[in-house]
Each structure stands twice: as structure tokens, then as C-alpha cells.
Motif scaffolding. Structure first.
Motif, PDB file in Angstrom:
ATOM      1  N   GLY A 169     -41.105  -4.663 -23.428  1.00 60.01           N
ATOM      2  CA  GLY A 169     -41.886  -4.993 -22.247  1.00 60.01           C
ATOM      3  C   GLY A 169     -42.955  -6.034 -22.487  1.00 60.01           C
ATOM      4  N   VAL A 170     -43.014  -6.592 -23.689  1.00 64.60           N
ATOM      5  CA  VAL A 170     -44.037  -7.597 -23.993  1.00 64.60           C
ATOM      6  C   VAL A 170     -43.602  -8.961 -23.465  1.00 64.60           C
ATOM      7  N   ASP A 171     -44.584  -9.842 -23.233  1.00 68.03           N
ATOM      8  CA  ASP A 171     -44.277 -11.194 -22.783  1.00 68.03           C
ATOM      9  C   ASP A 171     -43.484 -11.950 -23.842  1.00 68.03           C
ATOM     10  N   VAL A 172     -42.517 -12.739 -23.382  1.00 71.14           N
ATOM     11  CA  VAL A 172     -41.682 -13.522 -24.295  1.00 71.14           C
ATOM     12  C   VAL A 172     -42.118 -14.986 -24.211  1.00 71.14           C
ATOM     13  N   PRO A 173     -42.642 -15.565 -25.293  1.00 77.47           N
ATOM     14  CA  PRO A 173     -43.055 -16.976 -25.262  1.00 77.47           C
ATOM     15  C   PRO A 173     -41.866 -17.875 -24.936  1.00 77.47           C
ATOM     16  N   VAL A 174     -42.086 -18.845 -24.059  1.00 79.14           N
ATOM     17  CA  VAL A 174     -41.044 -19.797 -23.688  1.00 79.14           C
ATOM     18  C   VAL A 174     -41.343 -21.122 -24.378  1.00 79.14           C
ATOM     19  N   PRO A 175     -40.379 -21.728 -25.076  1.00 77.09           N
ATOM     20  CA  PRO A 175     -40.618 -23.002 -25.759  1.00 77.09           C
ATOM     21  C   PRO A 175     -41.117 -24.080 -24.799  1.00 77.09           C
ATOM     22  N   GLU A 176     -42.010 -24.924 -25.279  1.00 75.43           N
ATOM     23  CA  GLU A 176     -42.609 -25.952 -24.432  1.00 75.43           C
ATOM     24  C   GLU A 176     -41.557 -26.897 -23.863  1.00 75.43           C
ATOM     25  N   PHE A 177     -40.546 -27.250 -24.689  1.00 77.46           N
ATOM     26  CA  PHE A 177     -39.523 -28.178 -24.186  1.00 77.46           C
ATOM     27  C   PHE A 177     -38.750 -27.571 -23.019  1.00 77.46           C
ATOM     28  N   ALA A 178     -38.575 -26.221 -23.053  1.00 75.90           N
ATOM     29  CA  ALA A 178     -37.844 -25.564 -21.965  1.00 75.90           C
ATOM     30  C   ALA A 178     -38.656 -25.577 -20.680  1.00 75.90           C
ATOM     31  N   VAL A 179     -39.980 -25.370 -20.818  1.00 73.65           N
ATOM     32  CA  VAL A 179     -40.846 -25.420 -19.637  1.00 73.65           C
ATOM     33  C   VAL A 179     -40.845 -26.822 -19.044  1.00 73.65           C
ATOM     34  N   ARG A 180     -40.919 -27.825 -19.908  1.00 73.89           N
ATOM     35  CA  ARG A 180     -40.947 -29.210 -19.420  1.00 73.89           C
ATOM     36  C   ARG A 180     -39.632 -29.584 -18.755  1.00 73.89           C
ATOM     37  N   ALA A 181     -38.526 -29.146 -19.337  1.00 69.47           N
ATOM     38  CA  ALA A 181     -37.221 -29.444 -18.740  1.00 69.47           C
ATOM     39  C   ALA A 181     -37.089 -28.794 -17.364  1.00 69.47           C
ATOM     40  N   ALA A 182     -37.556 -27.542 -17.262  1.00 67.21           N
ATOM     41  CA  ALA A 182     -37.509 -26.845 -15.969  1.00 67.21           C
ATOM     42  C   ALA A 182     -38.434 -27.511 -14.962  1.00 67.21           C
ATOM     43  N   TYR A 183     -39.588 -27.995 -15.431  1.00 62.50           N
ATOM     44  CA  TYR A 183     -40.545 -28.675 -14.551  1.00 62.50           C
ATOM     45  C   TYR A 183     -39.941 -29.963 -13.995  1.00 62.50           C
ATOM     46  N   ASP A 184     -39.323 -30.750 -14.893  1.00 61.64           N
ATOM     47  CA  ASP A 184     -38.695 -32.001 -14.451  1.00 61.64           C
ATOM     48  C   ASP A 184     -37.571 -31.734 -13.461  1.00 61.64           C
ATOM     49  N   ALA A 185     -36.781 -30.684 -13.742  1.00 57.33           N
ATOM     50  CA  ALA A 185     -35.661 -30.369 -12.861  1.00 57.33           C
ATOM     51  C   ALA A 185     -36.143 -29.883 -11.496  1.00 57.33           C
ATOM     52  N   ARG A 186     -37.230 -29.117 -11.478  1.00 61.81           N
ATOM     53  CA  ARG A 186     -37.699 -28.551 -10.206  1.00 61.81           C
ATOM     54  C   ARG A 186     -38.459 -29.577  -9.366  1.00 61.81           C
ATOM     55  N   TYR A 187     -39.303 -30.376  -9.987  1.00 62.63           N
ATOM     56  CA  TYR A 187     -40.201 -31.247  -9.214  1.00 62.63           C
ATOM     57  C   TYR A 187     -39.807 -32.723  -9.258  1.00 62.63           C
ATOM     58  N   GLY A 188     -38.739 -33.062  -9.993  1.00 61.18           N
ATOM     59  CA  GLY A 188     -38.293 -34.445 -10.023  1.00 61.18           C
ATOM     60  C   GLY A 188     -37.729 -34.880  -8.682  1.00 61.18           C
TER      61      GLY A 188
END
Length: 470
Positions: A169-188
Motif C-alpha cells: 500500500g505504499v506509494d510507488v515512485p514513478v521515473p521522471e522520464f515516464a512522467v515527462r513522456a505522459a505529460y508530453d502525450a497528454r498536453y502536447g
């Protein structure tokens, strides 16, 4: 009396009677031994090797009800669907807890009495002026419907479950590159141009009978199975024992009459019951009638023709269904659908011509680089162009040219360029939290699936049906 029995016991007849009586008691005991006291089985659910009894379920349900407002309680008592949803929520919660506790037991986890005592003393509700109060403890437990032992068991179960589920149940760190890729895909964004070729732009002459007949061979219309149904209801206030018994007695007499061959309508009139002719309908087009619940519909379409159902208890009384006639699904005759085919044929022909035109536009565009009647736009994933165009735009790559089908048009699409989004730290932080939550939920779902495989849930249908109404 005892003296009489002693004196009579030496007579032959008495010995025979005593033997029969003794055998009855022995048979009774053997039957109970063989069947495992099934008649007294009050288990609602098996979770692995652990049982949840009907009494435990009722107690947990009562506690949950006590925490609701009067309006919420009234909604549960007066509406069957709401009552079933509430009961299923309680049962789901209990089985989920039990799976985790079973896992804790298999792993050998133990919670000491000292730990439980510490947990109890740390509850703010049990403290007065910062110190543990026995009076406050007893008062809260009495108002909650818990004994001291039962409350200790609840706490022990909570601690055991935290031991089992804490790691997943602990938070799972998400790699920075994955966050950036998701950000580009969502807001591009993307620069595109597209031309619209509507079906309605093409005129089509009326079809001949031969053309319609050929079209119908390729696109036959299936008439769904229909059933002609009637029912009888013997009204009764089911929550009141006396009125329930009275209604049940009438229902039994009614059932005897229809078994003897009397028509339902006549038997209903004899016993003052209500006869309803529902007419003919299919699964997806039921008449508006309170009796026709999903459960009733399933029962109707599982019955044979010209037969009555068994007695069915509902919230409003006792119901008997009858399927008078079944018309199987079949292909509609051409003549019966000829008029309705006109519009379908015309639209199909318009679509063909629109597609031919879209291919011509795309071919010319690839040849000379100019899109006839094209419209330029900068689009996001959610706005700037028709939905089908947006989906194709973000599915394809920059430089791609294609035809996009839609419900009433074809689009010739050119994806010109991709535009990277501007950095927004708040959106990035929100997206990171969202992805962490999704990762944690995925792990929890996987672990819950493991627990369900390890400790399968088996429901005692007979007991279950007492708590969940159709």
C-alpha cells in the motif's frame, strides 16, 4: 406413567414399538452424523477455510446501519435495490478483510494482547484530559454494539491486515522520464489540416426492387425472439407475518387450481388475485411493469411455452408467470421491411460515393501538395476538430496522410507537426501523483487477485437468498 411403561415393556407388541422408537433415534443421530448437521448450517460465505456466519453478517450490517442518518436508513429499508447494494457492500468488506486475515495467519503473524491494550489506550475517543478513561471506553463500546472482546478482535484484525497489506500500500515512485513522456502525450498539441466529405453531399436516385433485394441479401434483418406473457399476483404485505401467511395460503390454493388445469385468469378471479396480460415482447423491449425486474425477465426467457412458473415471492406479493407463446428469432421477410430498407440503401450508396471522392482528394493531395477545401487547425487531444479526427491525429505520426471514417462523413487528414507542451510545474506534480496512485492501485489489484485465488470465496446460496431479494 413410568411404572406403566416398565410393566408394559415386557409385552411383545411393546418390544416392537420400543425397537422402532430406538431405531428412529439412532437413525436421527446417524443422519445428522452423515450430513454434517446441514440443516443447522448457518454459514453465509466460506473464505478459504474460514467461515462467515449469517449472525456475523447481521451484526456487522446492524453496526453499519446505526452509523447512517435516518434518511439513509429509510432509503435502505424501502428500496430493494438500495438494500441489496448496501448488503453486498457489507459482505464484500467482510470477505476482503477475512482474506487478509487468512493470509496473516498463514504467514504466522501474531498480535499480542499488550499491543491491543496499547492500541485501545491510544484512541482519542477513550481519553479524558489526555488519559485513558474506563468510563469513556465502556460508553463508546455500548453505543457501538461491541463487547470488549469483540472490539479487541476488530483491532487485532486491523493490525493483522496492516501487516499483510502495508507493504503493497505504499506509494510507488514513478521515473521522471515516464512522467515527462505522459505529460508530453497528454498536453502536447498538433498542427493539422483536414477536408470533410459528407455523405449527404451526394444525391442518390431511388433504388429498384432488384437493387433493394440484393442489398437485403447482404444485410438481412433479424427479428428477435418474442414471448407472449401473462402473470397473476396475489398482493400481500410481505413484511407483516400475519398478512404474509394469509397471502401465502391464497397463493397455495391458486397454485392448486392451475395445476388442476384451470386457466390463470379464471383462477385469479376465483381467489381475488390480479391477472395481467403483458402481451408480446422481446428481451430488449419489455413492457413498463413493476413486476418485470431483470430477474423476472431472465426467468421468463428461460421458461418453456404454455407453462406456468412456480410461486415467486416479491416485495408486493406472490407472483405466477405464464409464457403463452414463443416466437423464435427469424429473418424478416423482404416485403415486410422493403420500405424501411430505402433509407439504409440510400445511405450505403452515399457512403460509397463519399469514399470514392475522399480517395480522389487524397490522391490529388499527395500529387500536388494541396488539400482541396482543407481546413488548418492546432488541436489538443480533446478539442480543435471532430472527435474521430482527433483520435486519428494523436494515433498517427507527423507527416502522415490518411482517410478517417466517421458516422456521417470521411475526413482526409494531414498531420503536419507535433508541438511540445509548455512546462507547468503544477500539472507535472498532479500528473506524478496520479501516476503514483495508479501504480499503487495496480499493485493492490494484483495482490487482491492473488488473495482471491489463494482463499476462494464460496457463497451458501440458500442462506445468501435470505438477505438478497430479487
Amino acid at each position: 406413567m413410568l411404572e406403566y411403561l416398565r410393566n408394559a415393556s415386557e409385552k411383545p407388541v411393546a418390544k416392537i414399538l420400543i425397537s422402532i422408537l430406538a431405531f428412529s433415534f439412532v437413525g436421527w443421530g446417524v443422519a445428522e452424523w452423515i450430513f454434517g448437521n446441514v440443516a443447522n448450517d448457518n454459514t453465509l460465505v466460506h473464505v478459504g477455510d474460514t467461515e462467515i456466519s449469517a449472525q456475523e453478517f447481521n451484526l456487522e450490517k446492524s453496526r453499519a446501519l446505526a452509523q447512517l442518518s435516518r434518511d439513509e436508513q429509510r432509503a435502505i429499508y424501502t428500496d430493494t435495490a438500495t438494500q441489496n447494494a448496501f448488503s453486498k457492500q457489507i459482505l464484500t468488506k467482510m470477505t476482503t478483510k477475512q482474506m487478509a486475515e487468512n493470509r496473516a495467519d498463514d504467514l504466522g503473524f501474531v498480535v499480542s494482547d499488550k499491543r491491543i491494550a496499547h492500541e485501545i489506550r491510544s484512541f482519542p475517543e477513550f481519553q479524558v484530559n489526555g488519559e485513558f478513561s474506563t468510563l469513556a471506553f465502556d460508553t463508546v463500546l455500548n453505543n457501538s454494539g461491541y463487547s470488549e472482546a469483540a472490539f479487541a478482535d476488530v483491532l487485532r484484525g486491523n493490525v493483522l491486515r496492516s501487516m499483510v497489506l502495508g507493504a503493497v500500500g505504499v506509494d510507488v515512485p514513478v521515473p521522471e522520464f515516464a512522467v515527462r513522456a505522459a505529460y508530453d502525450a497528454r498536453y502536447g498539441e498538433r498542427e493539422i489540416e483536414y477536408a470533410t466529405i459528407k455523405y449527404s453531399d451526394f444525391d442518390v436516385a431511388a433504388p429498384s426492387d432488384e437493387q433493394l433485394a440484393e442489398y437485403y441479401k447482404q444485410n438481412p434483418q433479424i427479428v428477435p425472439e418474442t414471448r407472449n406473457v401473462s402473470y397473476v399476483i396475489i398482493p400481500a404485505e410481505m413484511s407483516q407475518p400475519d398478512k404474509y401467511d394469509a397471502g401465502y395460503a391464497i397463493a397455495v390454493k391458486f397454485e392448486d387450481d392451475i395445476i388442476a388445469g384451470e386457466p390463470m385468469a379464471d383462477a385469479a378471479k376465483t381467489h381475488g388475485a390480479k391477472y395481467v396480460d403483458l402481451g408480446t415482447f422481446d428481451r430488449d423491449n419489455r413492457p413498463v411493469d413493476k413486476v418485470l425486474t431483470d430477474t423476472m425477465m431472465a426467468k421468463i426467457f428461460d421458461m418453456d411455452a404454455e407453462l406456468e412458473s412456480e410461486m415467486i415471492e416479491t416485495n408486493d406479493g406472490f407472483v405466477f408467470l405464464r409464457v403463452n407463446k414463443i416466437t423464435p428469432s427469424h429473418t424478416a421477410k423482404f416485403e415486410s421491411v422493403k420500405k424501411s430498407l430505402m433509407g439504409d440503401w440510400k445511405r450505403a450508396e452515399q457512403k460509397k460515393q463519399a469514399y470514392v471522392r475522399a480517395n480522389e482528394v487524397l490522391t490529388d493531395f499527395k500529387s500536388n501538395g494541396k488539400l482541396a477545401n482543407g481546413k488548418s487547425a492546432t488541436v489538443s487531444r480533446t478539442s480543435g476538430a471532430p472527435t474521430d479526427v482527433l483520435v486519428a491525429t494523436f494515433r498517427g505520426d507527423a507527416g502522415e496522410k490518411s482517410i478517417v471514417p466517421s458516422s456521417d462523413a470521411f475526413y482526409v487528414l494531414n498531420i503536419k507537426d507535433s508541438i511540445a507542451p509548455k512546462m507547468d510545474t503544477k500539472k507535472m506534480a498532479d500528473l506524478r501523483n496520479e501516476m503514483q496512485t495508479m501504480s499503487k492501485s495496480g499493485i493492490m489489484d494484483d495482490y487482491n487477485s492473488f488473495l482471491m485465488r489463494k482463499y476462494p470465496i464460496e457463497i451458501n446460496e440458500k442462506i445468501f437468498n435470505r438477505f438478497f431479494q430479487n
